[in-house]
Design a protein around this motif. Structure first.
Motif, short mmCIF file in Angstrom:
data_model
loop_
_atom_site.label_atom_id
_atom_site.label_comp_id
_atom_site.label_asym_id
_atom_site.label_seq_id
_atom_site.Cartn_x
_atom_site.Cartn_y
_atom_site.Cartn_z
N ILE A 265 0.84 -1.20 0.00
CA ILE A 265 0.00 0.00 0.00
C ILE A 265 0.88 1.25 0.00
O ILE A 265 0.60 2.22 -0.71
N ALA A 266 1.96 1.20 0.80
CA ALA A 266 2.88 2.35 0.87
C ALA A 266 3.47 2.67 -0.50
O ALA A 266 3.57 3.84 -0.89
N GLY A 267 3.87 1.61 -1.23
CA GLY A 267 4.43 1.83 -2.56
C GLY A 267 3.43 2.48 -3.49
O GLY A 267 3.77 3.39 -4.26
N GLY A 268 2.17 2.02 -3.41
CA GLY A 268 1.14 2.63 -4.25
C GLY A 268 0.86 4.06 -3.85
O GLY A 268 0.70 4.94 -4.71
N LEU A 269 0.81 4.31 -2.54
CA LEU A 269 0.56 5.67 -2.06
C LEU A 269 1.70 6.61 -2.44
O LEU A 269 1.47 7.79 -2.73
N GLU A 270 2.92 6.08 -2.45
CA GLU A 270 4.06 6.91 -2.84
C GLU A 270 3.93 7.36 -4.30
O GLU A 270 4.15 8.53 -4.62
N LEU A 271 3.55 6.41 -5.16
CA LEU A 271 3.33 6.78 -6.57
C LEU A 271 2.18 7.77 -6.70
O LEU A 271 2.24 8.72 -7.48
N ARG A 272 1.13 7.50 -5.94
CA ARG A 272 -0.04 8.38 -5.99
C ARG A 272 0.32 9.77 -5.50
O ARG A 272 -0.14 10.78 -6.07
N ARG A 273 1.13 9.86 -4.45
CA ARG A 273 1.61 11.15 -3.95
C ARG A 273 2.48 11.84 -4.99
O ARG A 273 2.38 13.05 -5.20
N ASP A 274 3.36 11.06 -5.65
CA ASP A 274 4.21 11.63 -6.71
C ASP A 274 3.36 12.22 -7.82
O ASP A 274 3.67 13.29 -8.37
N GLN A 275 2.27 11.51 -8.18
CA GLN A 275 1.38 12.02 -9.23
C GLN A 275 0.69 13.30 -8.77
O GLN A 275 0.59 14.26 -9.54
N PHE A 276 0.23 13.30 -7.52
CA PHE A 276 -0.42 14.50 -6.98
C PHE A 276 0.54 15.68 -6.98
O PHE A 276 0.18 16.80 -7.37
N ASP A 277 1.79 15.44 -6.53
CA ASP A 277 2.79 16.52 -6.51
C ASP A 277 3.08 17.02 -7.92
O ASP A 277 3.22 18.23 -8.14
N ALA A 278 3.16 16.08 -8.88
CA ALA A 278 3.41 16.47 -10.27
C ALA A 278 2.24 17.29 -10.81
O ALA A 278 2.44 18.30 -11.50
N ASP A 279 1.01 16.89 -10.48
CA ASP A 279 -0.16 17.63 -10.94
C ASP A 279 -0.25 19.00 -10.27
O ASP A 279 -0.68 19.98 -10.89
N THR A 280 0.17 19.06 -9.01
CA THR A 280 0.18 20.34 -8.31
C THR A 280 1.21 21.28 -8.93
O THR A 280 0.95 22.48 -9.11
#
Length: 572
Positions: A265-280
């Motif tokens: 789950i952590a690995g998925g959340l890390e990618l999801r966070r990276d995507q959010f940061d990139a979109d921000t």
């Protein structure tokens, strides 16, 4: 003492069950049904005996191995020349022998066998089975297992499908595995020695430290022939699992499995966070670009106004000098005499002509200057739109649609981004996106040109329309003032009053020209920016939701991570 240990174990189990319950709630919040089911199974099996899961390819001799290991003298797991294990069989302790079918692919077998008080055995179909659902259900048992017994044919332990399945077991779930070469009675001593070493080396290559490899013959064991290999295997089980060790080992395994799931789950959340940061960052970049581009367009307006004022000053300065000269005593006397005896116009007619020439010069020359500068402004605004379009198309995608946990989030984001692209394309193609009723009141004259242009292509036409409009009514005040002043004028009147009034109206007209043009064009640029930003409404809403969801998911994950780490340390 034993009662104290049991009480501590029960308390630890209860604590772990609560943590896994929280983990289950996290998987439900994530919305991943398969992982939620896995965690639910793990939670349900915490209080069950230590579980052996027997895996291997069809015809590797798994069922015969199980029968020999249990040593009941019965054929508990069906073995035959053709593949017989068409369901998963969970063999557990029971006061009397019976079978319960859970579903078409799973049944429980209860046996009054002493060893089953400490362990449970799951016999599975082959890893290369072609029967639908078998491998999926086998994989459901893997996360909750405590020891994987990987059974190979002693003569050929190198089948690719078996080792592919092992990668899933060891790589994805970090499960403790022992390797069994079954049917050793069919292999020569040389083959057996070679294959034992081969399996050991292969296991090491796959990341297993000090792999345990056993060679057995279920046939010899059941026929009570010496050297079946089961003695060595049972000794390993006794020393490492049974004899009171199994409950705590199972607890440790459950902690490790929960940690593995939480890490995934952590690995998925890390990618999801990276995507959010990139979109921000993308959204901030859009804002910065809009600010930069509107700033450049506003500078173009400032330059345009400066150039127009320079032209305005040259024209009005020339006419003001002509007025001063003509309004001198000598000039007026000369004009009065000339008009009496010749064709020279009188003072009133001359003054009216001066005002008319001023109007013509202002409209003609200011419009020409405006026409030259408006092209640069149109290009500046077009550049702003094109840069935004390029940035939308270049938005970075990190979280992919095939992600194990968050494919639905990735797909939702992709849909939002695709809608943004489509909406912005429609925005660019519509002429009305670039028109402004307040700036261009005379819409009828613009319509044919705009229809021919379409969208951003019409922007130049829209701005060029400035040159067809009156020069923002600049000359009206001057001409009106001159007329009013001249109405009370006589050769004995106040010449200075007319010159001063004319000069004052020129200054007022200059200010109005600068203010009106600057305010209207900068307001127009600001309106365009607002219209561009309105295309990002849905994207911004997505970012807002994602920020809140990530904060909740990451908080839950970290809390579970800390709790499992604490349990792992205290249990160790």
């Amino acid at each position: 003492m034993a009662q104290l240990i049991d009480a501590q174990l029960q308390a630890t189990r209860a604590r772990l069950e609560e943590i896994i319950k929280n983990l289950h709630e996290l998987t439900l919040r994530i919305g991943h049904d398969e992982m939620a089911q896995t965690v639910s199974e793990l939670r349900n099996r915490i209080f069950e005996p230590f579980m052996f899961v027997i895996v291997g390819e069809v015809k590797a001799g798994k069922s015969s191995f199980v029968n020999a290991l249990l040593a009941t003298g019965q054929e508990i797991a069906k073995a035959a020349p053709q593949p017989m294990t068409d369901t998963i069989q969970q063999i557990i302790y029971g006061e009397e022998q019976r079978e319960v079918e859970i579903n078409p692919y799973l049944k429980k077998i209860f046996l009054p066998v002493e060893i089953l008080k400490e362990i449970a055995i799951v016999d599975t179909p082959g890893t290369n089975t072609i029967v639908e659902h078998h491998q999926d259900i086998t994989e459901q048992f893997i996360p909750a297992s405590d020891l994987i017994v990987f059974v190979f044919e002693a003569k050929n332990p190198y089948r690719q499908s078996a080792w592919d399945f092992f990668k899933y077991i060891h790589g994805d779930w970090k499960k403790k595995t022992i390797f069994v070469l079954q049917q050793k009675d069919l292999a020569t001593d040389n083959e057996l020695e070679t294959n034992i070493e081969g399996v050991r080396n292969k296991a090491i290559q796959e990341g297993v430290e000090n792999p345990n490899v056993f060679a057995v013959s279920a046939k010899r064991e059941q026929e009570d022939i010496p050297d079946s290999g089961f003695g060595t295997l049972r000794q390993y089980i006794t020393e490492n699992i049974t004899g009171g060790q199994a409950p705590r080992l199972k607890l440790n395994n459950s902690i490790i499995t929960a940690q593995t799931i939480n890490e995934r789950i952590a690995g998925g959340l890390e990618l999801r966070r990276d995507q959010f940061d990139a979109d921000t960052r993308f959204r901030s970049d859009i804002q910065e670009t809009l600010s930069e581009q509107t700033g450049q367009s506003n500078k173009q307006v400032d330059l345009m106004v400066e150039n127009l004022l320079h032209t305005y000053d040259n024209i009005t300065r020339e006419k003001l000098e002509e007025l001063r000269s003509g309004m001198s005593m000598f000039g007026l006397l000369k004009r009065s005499l000339s008009s009496t005896f010749g064709s020279t116009p009188d003072a009133k007619t001359w003054l009216g002509g001066l005002a008319s020439e001023l109007e013509d010069d202002l409209n003609t020359k200011l419009k020409a200057r405006l026409n030259d500068n408006v092209i640069d402004l149109a290009e500046s605004i077009q550049q702003m739109v094109k840069v935004i379009d390029l940035k939308i198309r270049s938005s970075e995608t990190i979280l992919k649609n095939d992600h194990e946990l968050f494919s639905d989030i990735a797909e939702r984001r992709e849909n939002v981004l695709r809608d943004l692209q489509d909406q912005f394309n429609r925005f660019v193609s519509k002429t009305e996106s670039f028109t402004d009723d307040e700036l261009f009141a005379d819409r009828e004259n613009l319509t044919p040109n705009l229809a021919a242009g379409g969208g951003i292509a019409a922007l130049g036409v829209v701005l060029m329309a400035l040159s067809t409009l009156p020069v923002l009514d600049v000359t009206g005040g001057i001409l009106t003032t001159v007329g009013v002043l001249f109405a009370g004028f006589s050769t004995r009147g106040k010449r200075k009053r007319i010159v001063d009034g004319f000069e004052a109206e020129i200054a007022v007209g200059r200010d109005r020209l600068a203010t009106d043009l600057e305010e209207k064009l900068k307001s127009y640029i600001s309106t365009l920016r607002t219209r561009i930003e309105s295309n990002f409404t849905r994207f911004d809403e997505m970012l807002g939701r994602e920020e809140k969801n990530l904060a909740i998911l990451e908080g839950s994950h970290k809390e579970i991570e800390a709790q499992l780490e604490e349990m792992s340390l205290s249990d160790g």
